[in-house]
Design an enzyme around this catalytic site. Structure first.
Site, PDB file in Angstrom:
ATOM      1  N   TYR A 125       0.720  -1.064   0.008  1.00 42.43           N
ATOM      2  CA  TYR A 125       0.076   0.007  -0.045  1.00 42.43           C
ATOM      3  C   TYR A 125       0.813   1.333   0.058  1.00 42.43           C
ATOM      4  O   TYR A 125       0.313   2.316   0.287  1.00 42.43           O
ATOM      5  CB  TYR A 125      -1.035  -0.110   1.088  1.00 42.43           C
ATOM      6  CG  TYR A 125      -1.916  -1.106   1.403  1.00 42.43           C
ATOM      7  CD1 TYR A 125      -2.048  -1.937   0.219  1.00 42.43           C
ATOM      8  CD2 TYR A 125      -2.899  -1.243   2.209  1.00 42.43           C
ATOM      9  CE1 TYR A 125      -3.041  -2.987   0.329  1.00 42.43           C
ATOM     10  CE2 TYR A 125      -3.791  -2.286   2.329  1.00 42.43           C
ATOM     11  CZ  TYR A 125      -3.958  -3.002   1.261  1.00 42.43           C
ATOM     12  OH  TYR A 125      -4.932  -3.941   1.371  1.00 42.43           O
ATOM     13  N   LYS A 170       5.548 -14.533   4.253  1.00 44.49           N
ATOM     14  CA  LYS A 170       5.853 -15.514   3.087  1.00 44.49           C
ATOM     15  C   LYS A 170       6.925 -15.368   2.688  1.00 44.49           C
ATOM     16  O   LYS A 170       7.402 -15.165   1.604  1.00 44.49           O
ATOM     17  CB  LYS A 170       4.595 -15.133   2.159  1.00 44.49           C
ATOM     18  CG  LYS A 170       4.594 -16.063   0.908  1.00 44.49           C
ATOM     19  CD  LYS A 170       3.589 -17.156   1.240  1.00 44.49           C
ATOM     20  CE  LYS A 170       3.602 -18.123   0.164  1.00 44.49           C
ATOM     21  NZ  LYS A 170       2.744 -19.429   0.285  1.00 44.49           N
ATOM     22  N   ASP A 203      -0.400 -18.165   4.375  1.00 43.97           N
ATOM     23  CA  ASP A 203      -1.521 -18.818   3.585  1.00 43.97           C
ATOM     24  C   ASP A 203      -1.880 -19.967   4.739  1.00 43.97           C
ATOM     25  O   ASP A 203      -3.241 -19.936   4.580  1.00 43.97           O
ATOM     26  CB  ASP A 203      -0.922 -19.428   2.419  1.00 43.97           C
ATOM     27  CG  ASP A 203       0.339 -19.961   2.277  1.00 43.97           C
ATOM     28  OD1 ASP A 203       1.028 -19.858   3.465  1.00 43.97           O
ATOM     29  OD2 ASP A 203       0.649 -20.653   1.451  1.00 43.97           O
ATOM     30  N   ASP A 227      -4.526  -6.581   6.426  1.00 43.73           N
ATOM     31  CA  ASP A 227      -5.883  -6.373   5.973  1.00 43.73           C
ATOM     32  C   ASP A 227      -6.863  -7.531   5.668  1.00 43.73           C
ATOM     33  O   ASP A 227      -7.854  -7.644   5.929  1.00 43.73           O
ATOM     34  CB  ASP A 227      -5.499  -5.603   4.556  1.00 43.73           C
ATOM     35  CG  ASP A 227      -6.902  -4.612   4.113  1.00 43.73           C
ATOM     36  OD1 ASP A 227      -7.580  -4.770   5.107  1.00 43.73           O
ATOM     37  OD2 ASP A 227      -6.794  -4.178   3.150  1.00 43.73           O
ATOM     38  N   ASP A 231      -9.908  -8.962   8.479  1.00 44.99           N
ATOM     39  CA  ASP A 231     -11.320  -9.286   7.908  1.00 44.99           C
ATOM     40  C   ASP A 231     -11.962 -10.537   7.959  1.00 44.99           C
ATOM     41  O   ASP A 231     -12.948 -10.929   8.625  1.00 44.99           O
ATOM     42  CB  ASP A 231     -11.600  -8.765   6.674  1.00 44.99           C
ATOM     43  CG  ASP A 231     -11.818  -7.167   6.257  1.00 44.99           C
ATOM     44  OD1 ASP A 231     -11.253  -6.514   7.369  1.00 44.99           O
ATOM     45  OD2 ASP A 231     -12.300  -6.808   5.342  1.00 44.99           O
TER      46      ASP A 231
HETATM   47 MG    MG Z   1      -9.982  -3.737   5.187  1.00 43.15          MG
END
Ligand code: MG
Ligand code: NAI
Length: 331
Positions: A125, A170, A203, A227, A231
């Site tokens: 980001y 990762k 993962d 992120d 969620d």
């Molecule tokens: Mg979000």
């Protein structure tokens, strides 16, 4: 001690849940002073700015900020930038904290109490993107400095919890970026001999969050992984209507419900205020008012147990009714 708190309602149900959270805060025996400011799509259309200078000044002047939600257009609009992303960047709110705790509702799994600590300023980001018609590239930026401070914060939080940190990465594939994050994470973790640090590939961790969520205490990770995992984890404990988050920097901190502006239910008086109310509890915790924060959490818990919930949680109560019920219990 009096605290000045900045309130930014934003758009849609932000205008319903932030006033609700304010009423809950006002019911506490604390000296609070509120300053209100605007941000978002509505502000952009009226003033030409999604994050006016006066709002930045209000955030700066306050000990902490409670942010509702804003609407963002699906297609890019010239001059419009997401204000919450801008706030994170401008005030260097480097840590995104998401508590994930079992709730007394049928859609929540039992036995979960974890905190996801997400790096909030870099990774994928960082905004370093370029594209031609045939190829698009997003650069993933990981720095020693940002990795150190996020893992240090995670370890400090761990000391107040079950003292276990899972470092998610990762590094087997993303050798440069995740490799650096992993290396720095273990260096920092060694400064905390009381904290047990383990690592997990992101993962398989995503799967284990579903199969054995009880075993995690703190998960610390980079921006995009955090992120997604946060969620996913919110979905284990009842979803958006109950999920708060904190954006923490060295000088400022912004607290928000995880949900967006929910245009489908805005203005109907049925938005679930509890995510915003729980965000207010995180704010008080940050101001070192743990007793008041606990009062809010206990009030919310009791209201949910009594079945006084909005339609998203299967109930028939309105925003106002749920808010009044929380306030009654706090008093
Ligand atoms: Mg979000
Ligand atoms: P959303 O979170 O606004 O809504 C998703 C679904 O959950 C909708 O059906 C909504 O009615 C329901 N929902 C969300 N919060 C609720 C609450 N408190 N009580 C009851 N039901 C609730 O996400 P969506 O629909 O993807 O985005 C809508 C707008 O919000 C978009 O413009 C998006 O850009 C913005 N958004 C803003 C965020 C922020 O300000 N931090 C975060 C996520 C989305």
């Amino acid at each position: 001690m009096s605290y000045r708190i900045c309130l930014i309602e934003g758009d849609g149900i932000g205008r319903e849940v932030i006033p609700a959270a304010r009423r809950v805060l006002e019911a506490l025996p604390l000296a609070l002073e509120f300053v209100t400011a605007e941000a978002g799509w509505d502000s952009f259309q009226r003033t030409g700015s999604a994050l006016p200078e006066a709002t930045l000044e209000a955030v700066r002047s306050a000990r902490a900020t409670l942010f509702g939600a804003v609407s963002s257009p699906l297609n890019p609009v010239a001059g419009y930038h997401s204000p919450i992303v801008a706030l994170r960047r401008m005030f260097n709110l480097f840590a995104n904290l998401r508590p994930v705790i079992s709730q007394p509702i049928a859609t929540s799994r039992a036995g979960i109490d974890m905190l996801i600590v997400r790096e909030n300023t870099e990774g994928l980001y960082a905004g370093r993107e370029r594209a031609t018609a045939d190829e698009a590239v997003t650069e993933r930026v990981i720095t020693r400095r940002a990795s150190e401070r996020i893992v240090r914060l995670a370890c400090q939080q761990a000391l107040q919890r079950r003292k276990k940190v899972t470092i998610a990465h990762k590094a087997n594939v993303l050798k440069a970026t995740c490799g650096l994050f992993r290396q720095v994470a273990f260096e920092v973790a060694r400064e905390f001999p009381d904290v047990q640090a383990e690592e997990a590939l992101v993962d398989s961790l995503a799967m284990r969050l579903i199969t054995e969520p009880e075993r995690f205490d703190i998960i610390v990770t980079t921006n995009l992984f955090g992120d997604i995992l946060s969620d996913e984890a919110a979905g284990l404990v009842g979803g958006l209507g109950l999920a708060p988050s904190a954006n923490i920097g060295l000088e400022q901190a912004v607290f928000e419900p995880v949900h967006g502006s929910a245009p489908d239910i805005a203005g109907k008086g049925i938005a679930n205020p509890l995510a915003a109310v729980l965000a207010a509890a995180l704010l008080l915790q940050h101001l070192n008012e743990p007793a008041s924060a606990a009062k809010i959490r206990d009030g919310v818990d009791s209201v949910i147990r009594a079945g006084c919930v909005t339609p998203d949680l299967g109930g028939t109560a309105t925003t106002a009714k749920v808010t009044n019920a929380v306030i009654e219990r706090i008093r």
